[in-house]
Scaffold this motif. Sequence first.
Motif, mmCIF file in Angstrom:
data_model
loop_
_atom_site.group_PDB
_atom_site.id
_atom_site.type_symbol
_atom_site.label_atom_id
_atom_site.label_comp_id
_atom_site.label_asym_id
_atom_site.label_seq_id
_atom_site.Cartn_x
_atom_site.Cartn_y
_atom_site.Cartn_z
ATOM 1 N N UNK A 179 4.425 -42.554 23.285
ATOM 2 C CA UNK A 179 5.341 -43.212 22.346
ATOM 3 C C UNK A 179 5.264 -42.592 20.959
ATOM 4 N N UNK A 180 4.100 -42.105 20.607
ATOM 5 C CA UNK A 180 3.924 -41.560 19.259
ATOM 6 C C UNK A 180 4.206 -40.066 19.180
ATOM 7 N N UNK A 181 4.476 -39.431 20.320
ATOM 8 C CA UNK A 181 4.606 -37.973 20.293
ATOM 9 C C UNK A 181 5.940 -37.478 20.852
ATOM 10 N N UNK A 182 6.942 -38.368 20.980
ATOM 11 C CA UNK A 182 8.268 -37.975 21.464
ATOM 12 C C UNK A 182 9.288 -38.108 20.339
ATOM 13 N N UNK B 208 11.867 -30.629 26.386
ATOM 14 C CA UNK B 208 10.529 -30.913 26.893
ATOM 15 C C UNK B 208 10.452 -32.418 27.144
ATOM 16 N N UNK B 209 10.332 -32.812 28.416
ATOM 17 C CA UNK B 209 10.542 -34.198 28.832
ATOM 18 C C UNK B 209 9.290 -34.759 29.490
ATOM 19 N N UNK B 210 8.955 -35.993 29.143
ATOM 20 C CA UNK B 210 7.911 -36.756 29.839
ATOM 21 C C UNK B 210 8.541 -37.999 30.441
ATOM 22 N N UNK C 287 17.897 -33.703 31.382
ATOM 23 C CA UNK C 287 17.447 -33.264 30.070
ATOM 24 C C UNK C 287 16.536 -32.045 30.170
ATOM 25 N N UNK C 288 15.658 -32.043 31.171
ATOM 26 C CA UNK C 288 14.795 -30.878 31.373
ATOM 27 C C UNK C 288 15.619 -29.646 31.725
ATOM 28 N N UNK D 237 11.619 -35.623 24.476
ATOM 29 C CA UNK D 237 12.160 -36.834 25.096
ATOM 30 C C UNK D 237 11.124 -37.500 25.982
ATOM 31 N N UNK D 238 10.975 -38.797 25.819
ATOM 32 C CA UNK D 238 10.233 -39.640 26.747
ATOM 33 C C UNK D 238 11.231 -40.555 27.432
#
Length: 316
Positions: free
Chosen positions: A131-134, A59-61, A53-54, A7-8
């Motif tokens: 943006x490309x890795x969530x 796994x959250x950014x 969410x965490x 999640x982002x």
Amino acid sequence: MPHRFDLLVIGDANPDVILGPLAEPLAFGQREQLVADGSFTVGGSAAIMACGAARLGLKVAFAGRVGDDDAGRYLRDALSGRGVDTRALLMDPDLPTPLTVVLTRGEDRAVLTSPGTLAAVRGADVPDDLLSSARHVHSASYFLQPALAADLPALLQTARSHGATTSLDTQDDPSGRWAGLDAVLARTDILLPNAREARLLAGAEASSTAEAARLLAARGPLVAVKNGAEGALCHDRRTLIAAPGLTVGVKDTVGAGDSFDAGFVAAVLDGLPTEEALAFAVACGALSTRAHGGTAAQPTRDEALARTTRTGAHLS
């Protein structure tokens, strides 16, 4: 590129000063009024959702902007301490961290926010590699961040092009216009308003919360509507689904909707059917009210599952 984050979350982060409950109307004229409880804690819809969410094991950014001040450093440390990756939480050298004061009275509350960096948050603050890795991208407080709102359709479209799903919780619109959402809704997989927000977003045609959910779903997204103690509704353009409320010992409802958001997104990412996802989200929101502030009582995944059956019912 493989998804490094579940999640982002993009949006607002600010300290919340929560005072209440007020036993009588707020008085001016330099009167001193005493309340039973007060807390200083993580606030901002996006920040509370990220923490929830965490807490559920994702796994959250987080991407956003705070001031380069004590409040901003507090938020960075508080989010990091709750397991949220804050490398994209920018420290603005010129603007202060937003600050919100929440005054509670019964189940209602008044919210006063000094916007600080909110108007400066923009799409360029969100790194392309996030943006490309969530697997999923969530944004919150749409109407408080006009520059980000203008950039959000492109951000969500980019995330979708990399295989992510998307969600939005608009929160309140201080201007009262509730407009300009068509482009972002077209790129939003899940819309997460509360009942009041759903009716205002849907417009004058919405004669009920259920009708508001139907009208909003017709504009594209799956719509999950938080309805306080009554639970929640969900509409997928074909079917209306309801989940009842969960009875808990409520101390503070601040942030309950954001914890609901975290639960719903986590359940959808787990592949749960909509009925189960909605019940799980209701449990997450309800359990978060057991302590003061938006993050202190956010449940673990096991705690929320322990109050929810596979049929979507809640356990006392």
